[in-house]
Design a protein around this motif. Sequence first.
Motif: not given
Length: 761
Positions: A292, A713, A642, A677, A718-720, A679-680, A345
Amino acid sequence: MAKKPPRDDAGDRDLRISPPKRSAAGLPGVTHALADGLAQMGVRRTALTLLKINQADGFDCPGCAWPEPAPAKRSHAEFCENGAKAVAEEATLRRIGPDFFAAHPISELAGKSDHWLGQQGRLTTPMVRRPGADHYTPIAWDEAFELTASHLRAAAPDEALFYTSGRTSNEAAFLYQLLARAHGTNNMPDCSNMCHESSGVALTGTIGIGKGSVTLDDIHRAKLIVVVGQNPGTNHPRMLSALEHAKRTNGTKIIAVNPLPEAGLRRFRNPQRPDGIVGPGTALADEFLQIRVGGDLALFQAIGALLVEWDAVDPAFVAAHTTGHDDYVDALRKLDWDDVIASTGLTRAEIETAARMFADSEATIVCWAMGLTQRRDSVGAIREIVNVQLLRGMLGKPGAGLCPVRGHSNVQGDRTMGIWHETPSWAGRLGELLSVDMPTRHGYDTVEAIRAMRDGRAKVFVALGGNFAAATPDTDVTLAALRSTPLTVHVSTKLNRSHVVPGETSLILPCLGRTERDVQASGEQFVTVEDSMSAVHSSRGRLAPASDSLLSEISIVARLARALMPDSTIPWETYEADYRAIREIIAAVVPGFENFEARVSRPGGFTLPHPPRDRLAFDTPSGRAHFTVNELSVIRVPEGRLLLQTMRSHDQYNTTIYGMDDRYRGVKAGRRVVFVNPDDLAALGFTDGELVDIVSEWSDGVERRAPAFRVVSYPSARGCAATYFPEANVLVPLDSTAVGSNTPTSKQIIVRLEPAPAQAR
């Protein structure tokens, strides 16, 4: 025949996205390098120029600072794709003269893209923008120097700023810092402040010298190489050859630590090997830790804790050469693994696998770049890398050490030559030799320089190279600061963003490039540079200058100094006439440069001393290397937000945009993209390809917005999220900087995405 510069500024009009690549270089790298050369230089010039890049009798690539092998081991094509692009940009046959500026008002140029500006060609004539004018007009060199000198004399010394780019030679940098200090100021912001300042601060405080401790031979001999926060495939492509050599000849293991998977660290298709052209190439990274953004400090604390727990420590090295070990170990015992997992992460199993590779390696090198240096805790994160290397005794032995990979060809040399907003240890000696009083007050770094212009405390801004407006944070604040300054002066080879946001009066002073012959009163000259591993060597251009009106950087500095200080005891005219005189004074004052002229005249030059590497000597208060305790602070991102980092595309180097593609990441004909990402994206309610505004959130409550970016995409952590600079520099708050180094936090921006307004679609 070279192509004419583009008239159309297409921007992202034709943007297309495809899947990212899983390997780097190969035949596409060759064809893209040659295509850029042919477009800018034509066939004959391309062949003659490329074969002189990084050769002992040629010129140093104006791109990255990755070192060259010994002269006997260099190939005939000792350059990479991006090096070839950098040379093509400089050696281009395109020209910008007075007619161009007469046809294009500054207000029009300010609306052009960075790519369009850079593609117009080489600057050929000194130009001035007078107060209130919307055009640059020609100016004679002597008038330009007197105009600058008159502004400097009218202001107090500390109201002047002397900025430096990393492409400046050692000789020009030394003369430039002498000019600034003889004028009475240490206000020398430079590009280091925005990239590896965190490395210098962390290393100086722990091992006593702000430079990496490895050589290219160490890279080849390492058993484990850890590449953290760095994308060699785009930013230092020749590093991939060194990694491949280590893996093929030494069985070296490689760990890649990065929020984004990078093609070059996955697989390298070396274009100088048959299997790199027609075969699969070489798989490089044995482990990929998709960390992360901002999790590196926690990662290396956890690795350190595991090494201590497993008793995988070199007790003799720790006892003989370090201090602070007990406090460090006490802090590790309190490590909260929940915070480690939240920050990185990663899973504990992934971290343990990496730690086991450290424990099993007899020779480990950790490399890093700006992914590690541009965050609030950057200094602490680098100190944690030092801690782990000290635990294992990885200093002062072959194939081991610390390797900050500098991003610009002579950025390390500039600092060695005294380009620094503090006072070098040798400044007093220089003042004695030249009968000059040296200033002692700390000057402004880059962030402080922007504040000074913004607040009216700086009246003159002089830039020796670079593109200050595009390299710096908080774009709106920076541009307003430049425009409000009474005089801005840019020594440049090409048109860039900084020229189109001029001060009340503004000068463009065109200079010779690395590729060009430099002839002065005493004959043809060469200059020197220092690479990322402290090797100093000569650089001699071979091409005819782009214009008879061009001056070298050294000539510009020396003539400005003579206009400013006509009664000075400093022999400026001698320095301009014969660069050997500059090297003579460098040899007399700068440690490690003794007998400079003779040593640098040898093929390949020489390597500067590095006490920790050479003899395990540490210039610290204790005389030992220091373990440090660093606070782990997990970056908490609010719901629906994010953590964004800025980065380069494959078609750029620093602020120079060679083209509009990033083929390794699947981007064609555009730059305003944000990688998120999948999923994000789903969680945030956005779809691939949607147009969004990126809005940064910081404690000052100011809304900073980068409009109309296409969502891509992408398999990021994740989260970044990630996007390109300089387009996203507008999101970086001026006052959000790394603790200890004051480097802007371009790799730690909390953002939200908003649907772009209908008119932007």
